[in-house]
Scaffold this motif. Structure first.
Motif, PDB file in Angstrom:
ATOM      1  N   ALA A 303      25.546  24.587 -37.587  1.00  0.00           N
ATOM      2  CA  ALA A 303      25.652  25.807 -38.325  1.00  0.00           C
ATOM      3  C   ALA A 303      26.339  26.284 -39.953  1.00  0.00           C
ATOM      4  O   ALA A 303      25.668  26.710 -41.032  1.00  0.00           O
ATOM      5  CB  ALA A 303      25.401  27.520 -37.599  1.00  0.00           C
ATOM      6  N   GLN A 307      22.846  24.872 -44.589  1.00  0.00           N
ATOM      7  CA  GLN A 307      22.214  25.127 -45.901  1.00  0.00           C
ATOM      8  C   GLN A 307      22.645  24.398 -47.006  1.00  0.00           C
ATOM      9  O   GLN A 307      22.004  23.833 -47.921  1.00  0.00           O
ATOM     10  CB  GLN A 307      23.067  26.343 -45.732  1.00  0.00           C
ATOM     11  CG  GLN A 307      21.993  27.345 -45.318  1.00  0.00           C
ATOM     12  CD  GLN A 307      20.930  27.099 -45.330  1.00  0.00           C
ATOM     13  OE1 GLN A 307      19.639  28.118 -46.361  1.00  0.00           O
ATOM     14  NE2 GLN A 307      20.262  27.289 -44.133  1.00  0.00           N
ATOM     15  N   MET A 340      21.931  31.017 -38.073  1.00  0.00           N
ATOM     16  CA  MET A 340      22.827  31.605 -38.067  1.00  0.00           C
ATOM     17  C   MET A 340      23.337  31.274 -39.523  1.00  0.00           C
ATOM     18  O   MET A 340      23.244  32.824 -40.599  1.00  0.00           O
ATOM     19  CB  MET A 340      23.297  31.037 -37.287  1.00  0.00           C
ATOM     20  CG  MET A 340      23.126  31.903 -36.003  1.00  0.00           C
ATOM     21  SD  MET A 340      23.878  34.111 -35.504  1.00  0.00           S
ATOM     22  CE  MET A 340      21.875  33.540 -34.594  1.00  0.00           C
ATOM     23  N   ALA A 341      22.993  30.597 -39.821  1.00  0.00           N
ATOM     24  CA  ALA A 341      23.011  29.134 -41.062  1.00  0.00           C
ATOM     25  C   ALA A 341      21.826  30.342 -41.794  1.00  0.00           C
ATOM     26  O   ALA A 341      22.634  30.724 -43.295  1.00  0.00           O
ATOM     27  CB  ALA A 341      22.564  28.189 -41.556  1.00  0.00           C
ATOM     28  N   ALA A 344      22.840  34.163 -42.920  1.00  0.00           N
ATOM     29  CA  ALA A 344      24.430  34.134 -43.263  1.00  0.00           C
ATOM     30  C   ALA A 344      24.326  33.667 -45.301  1.00  0.00           C
ATOM     31  O   ALA A 344      24.721  35.174 -45.815  1.00  0.00           O
ATOM     32  CB  ALA A 344      25.680  33.168 -43.065  1.00  0.00           C
ATOM     33  N   GLN A 345      22.941  33.454 -45.938  1.00  0.00           N
ATOM     34  CA  GLN A 345      22.924  33.540 -46.650  1.00  0.00           C
ATOM     35  C   GLN A 345      22.759  35.248 -47.205  1.00  0.00           C
ATOM     36  O   GLN A 345      22.520  35.532 -48.120  1.00  0.00           O
ATOM     37  CB  GLN A 345      21.867  32.677 -46.719  1.00  0.00           C
ATOM     38  CG  GLN A 345      22.223  30.964 -47.161  1.00  0.00           C
ATOM     39  CD  GLN A 345      23.217  30.747 -47.689  1.00  0.00           C
ATOM     40  OE1 GLN A 345      23.240  31.204 -49.511  1.00  0.00           O
ATOM     41  NE2 GLN A 345      23.809  30.024 -47.555  1.00  0.00           N
ATOM     42  N   THR A 377      15.542  29.955 -47.485  1.00  0.00           N
ATOM     43  CA  THR A 377      16.423  30.242 -47.529  1.00  0.00           C
ATOM     44  C   THR A 377      16.908  29.699 -49.239  1.00  0.00           C
ATOM     45  O   THR A 377      17.491  30.702 -50.024  1.00  0.00           O
ATOM     46  CB  THR A 377      17.783  29.747 -47.037  1.00  0.00           C
ATOM     47  OG1 THR A 377      17.740  28.618 -46.928  1.00  0.00           O
ATOM     48  CG2 THR A 377      17.972  31.170 -46.143  1.00  0.00           C
ATOM     49  N   SER A 396      28.636  29.927 -45.346  1.00  0.00           N
ATOM     50  CA  SER A 396      28.459  28.606 -45.143  1.00  0.00           C
ATOM     51  C   SER A 396      29.925  28.559 -43.602  1.00  0.00           C
ATOM     52  O   SER A 396      29.403  28.726 -42.647  1.00  0.00           O
ATOM     53  CB  SER A 396      29.062  26.750 -45.814  1.00  0.00           C
ATOM     54  OG  SER A 396      27.536  27.311 -46.436  1.00  0.00           O
ATOM     55  N   ALA A 399      28.239  31.109 -41.450  1.00  0.00           N
ATOM     56  CA  ALA A 399      27.405  30.577 -40.287  1.00  0.00           C
ATOM     57  C   ALA A 399      27.851  29.950 -39.473  1.00  0.00           C
ATOM     58  O   ALA A 399      27.672  29.616 -38.270  1.00  0.00           O
ATOM     59  CB  ALA A 399      26.381  29.682 -41.046  1.00  0.00           C
ATOM     60  N   THR A 442      26.664  37.344 -37.721  1.00  0.00           N
ATOM     61  CA  THR A 442      26.956  36.453 -39.155  1.00  0.00           C
ATOM     62  C   THR A 442      26.427  37.777 -39.896  1.00  0.00           C
ATOM     63  O   THR A 442      27.167  36.988 -41.251  1.00  0.00           O
ATOM     64  CB  THR A 442      25.894  35.475 -38.914  1.00  0.00           C
ATOM     65  OG1 THR A 442      26.137  34.412 -37.508  1.00  0.00           O
ATOM     66  CG2 THR A 442      25.914  34.300 -39.956  1.00  0.00           C
TER      67      THR A 442
END
Length: 476
Positions: A303, A307, A340-341, A344-345, A377, A396, A399, A442
């Motif tokens: 995760a 990104q 999750m990644a 987070a963004q 994203t 990051s 994430a 997250t």
């Protein structure tokens, strides 16, 4: 806004009309395949009025202008360049000249698997419905008689896409590799023929063999597998091209497909099928071993790096891995980690929206945040977080922590290709609560981290750099 002026500025900053190999646009982006990316002035394009973000992905220059604006800017380009609009597929083909081998592989896998995602999503949703109805029935909240056909029918619906997965992949891969998709579908049908032993029953041993003059070929089907048909269609594409060179035109319609099916049928069942199955099992077993032995570490790493992998364009190859996981284990452990990644963004760009005083950045941040909730994203990364850098690192890390939590809770999905809000519909019902908690955790970590340490409390990085230059000038 002067759309012609905007188009002229972009044209000058990409190196002129001679540097355009092909051009197209989608709903929000101008997509250009350039002859030489070195002639591109990316910082200059970012400053053009109306441009929200600029980045290169999969060998394409993508300029985000927004809905409606992109159509009007693009309409000015043919008159300025003398070029006509290309299809997005043509732009993809042109842009591959600027890709490295890994990027080309990722692009090929993406083009094959993205078209079949709706079928996998539908199947995943049906599996979720089946599990939910089963749980409610077992706990006594609803009563479905044992002789009722509802559950067997739902089971039939939910497994259909995976039973015929080789046919779906064959048809899509044939278009990408350049051979007849219907003949490729026949090859997929051979691999799942009902006269072959069901792929999910091979754990009890191979039931029978074909005897080819002493060579024993297992009567094994490849329902739900990915790699065998992928390799087989790739080989078929090369075989078909050679056959078309050798077969007379008057016989091509009959003889080429006949020989393709005949030759590839034998090769697939004798060699490609067993080898592809072995590789697929090794891949899925390796991922599940990491997930079982050290789930938090695996979730943290995957995760956290997801990104960053998106920036390289290699993330498209995950579709093939996820399909293989679902086929072999019935679980996609990667999809929740990708969610999750992505979320987070969203948290990071929303914090930037509230903290920055740069109106241009605000205009990009809020729409970029909203698109993240639906799994996209790129506007957030290229328009905000990567540009400011610290928000990208913070997102990051958030994430990674969210991925560790989700993996520890053993959350998995029953489909792939959709994340965050749409992704919640393909999460295994028993893990939905943990999935939603992971998203909130997250998002919150990324938002708070960027708010406190994102470097955009008063102004954007561009404004700060400008102020620093002005102060330096005054002091000198």
């Amino acid at each position: 806004m002067n759309y012609q002026h905007c188009a002229r500025q972009i044209l000058n900053l990409i190196g002129g009309k001679a540097n355009i190999a092909s051009m197209a646009h989608c709903a929000t982006r101008l997509r250009l395949a350039l002859v030489d990316n070195e002639k591109l002035d990316q910082p200059g394009i970012e400053k053009v009025a109306g441009v929200k973000a600029v980045f290169i992905a999969s060998g394409q220059l993508q300029i985000i202008l927004g809905t409606g604006v992109v159509n009007k800017v693009f309409a000015e380009l043919p008159g300025l360049t003398g070029l006509s609009m290309s299809s997005t597929d043509e732009v993809k083909q042109q842009s591959r000249a600027n890709m490295n081998p890994l990027q080309r592989l990722a692009a090929v896998l993406s083009n094959i698997f993205v078209p079949i995602i709706p079928a996998i999503v539908a199947t995943g949703l049906l599996m979720g419905v089946l599990n939910l109805v089963n749980n409610l029935n077992q706990r006594g909240y609803i009563h479905i008689p044992a002789d009722n056909g509802l559950l067997p029918m739902l089971s039939l619906f939910s497994s259909a896409a995976f039973v015929i997965l080789p046919i779906l992949i064959a048809f899509s891969a044939a278009k990408e590799f350049g051979c007849n998709p219907f003949v490729a579908a026949v090859l997929g049908g051979i691999l799942i023929h009902p006269d072959l032993q069901n792929a999910w029953m091979t754990s009890h041993g191979v039931a029978g063999y074909f005897d080819l003059w002493g060579l024993e070929v297992g009567k094994v089907g490849y329902q739900g597998t990915v790699l065998p048909i992928l390799f087989a269609v790739w080989v078929m594409a090369h075989l078909e091209k050679q056959l078309r060179r050798l077969v007379p035109n008057c016989l091509d319609l009959v003889l080429t497909p006949f020989l393709s099916v005949l030759i590839m049928g034998f090769i697939s069942l004798i060699a490609i099928g067993p080898a592809g199955r072995w590789l697929g099992e090794m891949l899925s077993d390796g991922i599940m071993a990491v997930y079982t032995l050290a789930p938090m570490a695996g979730g943290f790493i995957f995760a956290g790096l997801n990104q960053a992998i998106v920036i390289t364009g290699l993330h498209h190859s995950f579709n093939a891995v996820e399909a293989q996981l679902l086929a072999n284990t019935g679980k996609d452990v990667l999809n929740p980690l990708i969610s999750m990644a992505v979320i987070a963004q969203a948290g990071a760009v929303l914090a930037v929206f509230f903290r920055t005083q740069d109106q241009t950045l605000k205009e990009i941040a809020l729409p970029a945040c909203l698109t993240c909730f639906f799994g996209i994203t790129e506007p957030a990364i290229y328009g905000v977080t990567l540009k400011l850098f610290r928000p990208f690192i913070i997102a990051s890390l958030a994430a990674a922590l969210g991925g560790a939590f989700t993996a520890a809770m053993q959350v998995y999905s029953l489909g792939f290709g959709v994340t965050v809000i749409p992704g919640s519909f393909v999460i295994e019902p028993g893990g939905l609560g943990a999935y939603l908690v992971g998203l909130l955790l997250t998002f919150g970590l990324a938002f708070v981290g960027t708010w406190l340490f994102g470097g955009c409390r008063k102004e954007s990085a561009r404004d700060q750099a400008q102020n620093d230059r002005e102060i330096s000038g005054e002091l000198s």
